[in-house]
Scaffold this active site. Structure first.
Site, PDB file in Angstrom:
ATOM      1  NE  ARG A  36      25.819  19.695   0.281  1.00 47.67           N
ATOM      2  CZ  ARG A  36      26.051  18.455  -0.182  1.00 47.67           C
ATOM      3  NH1 ARG A  36      25.215  17.900  -1.040  1.00 47.67           N
ATOM      4  NH2 ARG A  36      27.104  17.770   0.224  1.00 47.67           N
ATOM      5  CB  SER A 178      26.253  27.684  13.408  1.00 47.47           C
ATOM      6  OG  SER A 178      27.455  28.011  14.091  1.00 47.47           O
ATOM      7  CB  CYS A 179      28.734  23.792  10.843  1.00 45.17           C
ATOM      8  SG  CYS A 179      29.089  25.248   9.816  1.00 45.17           S
ATOM      9  CB  THR A 180      31.667  27.770  12.704  1.00 47.29           C
ATOM     10  OG1 THR A 180      31.739  27.579  11.285  1.00 47.29           O
ATOM     11  CG2 THR A 180      33.008  28.294  13.187  1.00 47.29           C
ATOM     12  CG  HIS A 206      32.973  27.562   6.346  1.00 44.88           C
ATOM     13  ND1 HIS A 206      32.215  27.067   5.314  1.00 44.88           N
ATOM     14  CD2 HIS A 206      32.311  27.236   7.486  1.00 44.88           C
ATOM     15  CE1 HIS A 206      31.144  26.468   5.797  1.00 44.88           C
ATOM     16  NE2 HIS A 206      31.188  26.555   7.122  1.00 44.88           N
ATOM     17  CB  THR A 209      27.838  27.358   1.899  1.00 43.67           C
ATOM     18  OG1 THR A 209      27.530  28.759   1.798  1.00 43.67           O
ATOM     19  CG2 THR A 209      28.866  27.133   2.990  1.00 43.67           C
ATOM     20  N   GLY A 242      29.049  34.192  12.929  1.00 46.34           N
ATOM     21  CA  GLY A 242      28.504  34.500  14.256  1.00 46.34           C
ATOM     22  C   GLY A 242      28.922  33.496  15.308  1.00 46.34           C
ATOM     23  NE  ARG A 264      31.288  30.794   4.071  1.00 49.22           N
ATOM     24  CZ  ARG A 264      30.027  30.850   3.670  1.00 49.22           C
ATOM     25  NH1 ARG A 264      29.730  30.708   2.378  1.00 49.22           N
ATOM     26  NH2 ARG A 264      29.058  31.060   4.538  1.00 49.22           N
ATOM     27  CG  ASN A 347      31.504  22.762   6.454  1.00 47.66           C
ATOM     28  OD1 ASN A 347      32.604  22.447   6.005  1.00 47.66           O
ATOM     29  ND2 ASN A 347      30.489  23.117   5.684  1.00 47.66           N
TER      30      ASN A 347
END
Length: 369
Positions: A36, A178-180, A206, A209, A242, A264, A347
């Site tokens: 991705r 990271s995305c977050t 989120h 994934t 994290g 999720r 994200n």
């Protein structure tokens, strides 16, 4: 076209600089891992005049699959470039330009230097220590940008607009965090610098994934998470993130003062982070929103932090290239010192654009682009 890219990109770059046009060099890069983030980072970087993607390494599916999935994406739509496997099966084309392809499971199995790669975007998710990444440098690659945090002192985890000014020539390996973390850090920067965060908790809602299952089955991933083994299509699944603790990499004074979880949800894209902070300075909803709005409109956060006062929903943020978009109507303040902020993010695309932005910064600042 010039060097396989639209000429207007180079004309624009030339017009903005006093450097003679012929002195500009594109930095050749490779991408290892074409999932991705690898594919979307490819899309994001492809039109950047400083960067020339010359090689992709992916262990699954071959050049045919990589070309197909690069052009066609169920979430982000069809790409504007035609992508086809080359006749030799060892490369694929994007428009009229050829991109090399290999399927090595190891870093050493790809002759990155011979392929001309000065920089590699490491997007496999498998090499997350300096020791594991060292073969790139031993093989002649000058810089590595990783699509996940590397928690070692010599590596800078970069959040564009927040701490990219700390990147130096010594950081031959850096990451886009990271995305977050990219969603959370701009909000933390604004609130902490203006109101001082004492402590806080976050929850990121989120989307699914590739670490989750379509139907219930044993999770064989790195985390061996029982909940991730349950169907991602019909469940809300609490799991770890994290991102909050990683903020200490950017703001050391907040170490141990932020934590959080992820939930999720059965959506393919469009996530939101629920941030709750206890702040030292008494404030109001109006002041918090004013601070965030002002930050979104000026450097260094302009283009990375967004501010939205319309009542939008998750699909409205699919393909949004910003790292974090504040939902102004949802901001709350309790008794002056407890602040709640919602921040949306794509994200996948938002994070992939930060990978591309970071690669461009490295190319311009340290590789002569």
């Amino acid at each position: 076209h010039f060097r396989g890219k639209p000429l207007e990109q180079f004309v624009s770059k030339f017009c903005e600089s006093s450097t003679p046009f012929q002195e500009f060099d594109m930095v050749k890069i490779g991408i290892n891992g074409f999932g991705r983030i690898g594919r979307l980072s490819f899309r994001g970087a492809w039109d950047m005049p400083e960067l020339e993607i010359v090689h992709v390494n992916e262990i699954k599916g071959g050049a045919r699959t990589s070309a197909y999935m690069l052009q066609f994406d169920s979430v982000h739509g069809k790409w504007t470039y035609e992508c086809r496997e080359a006749a030799d099966g060892k490369s694929f084309t994007v428009g009229d330009k050829k991109v090399g392809f290999s399927a090595s499971p190891t870093i050493e199995g790809v002759p990155w230097k011979e392929l001309g790669c000065d920089m590699v975007l490491e997007c496999t998710g498998n090499f997350l220590t300096t020791a594991a990444l060292q073969p790139y440098l031993d093989g002649g690659v000058k810089r590595v940008v990783v699509s996940a945090p590397v928690k070692e002192p010599s590596v800078l985890n970069v959040v564009m607009g927040v701490n990219d000014d700390k990147l130096t020539a010594d950081h031959v390996i850096c990451t886009a965090a990271s995305c977050t973390t990219n969603c959370l850090a701009p909000v933390v920067k604004v609130i902490h610098e203006s109101l001082k965060i004492n402590n806080g908790m976050i929850t990121t809602i989120h989307n699914i994934t590739g670490t989750q299952a379509l139907v219930d089955m044993c999770d064989t991933g790195k985390k061996q998470d029982l909940r991730r083994g349950r169907s991602g299509m019909v469940n809300l699944s609490p799991t770890s993130t994290g991102s909050a603790t990683a903020i200490a990499e950017v703001f050391p004074e907040l170490k141990g003062k932020l934590n959080g979880l992820a939930v999720r949800v059965p959506l393919t894209n469009g996530s939101i982070t629920d941030c709750v902070f206890n702040v030292a300075k008494s404030t109001t909803k109006e002041e918090v929103n004013a601070l965030l709005k002002a930050a979104s409109e000026s450097a260094p956060l302009k283009g990375f932090l967004g501010f939205e006062d319309r009542p939008l929903v998750s699909t409205d943020f699919v393909n949004d290239s910003r790292s974090s978009i504040v939902d102004a109507d949802c901001t709350m303040v309790v008794e002056g010192n407890m602040v709640k902020i919602y921040a949306w993010y794509d994200n996948e695309w938002g994070y992939s654009m930060r990978m591309a932005d970071l690669a461009r910064k490295v190319a311009k600042d340290y590789l002569g682009a």
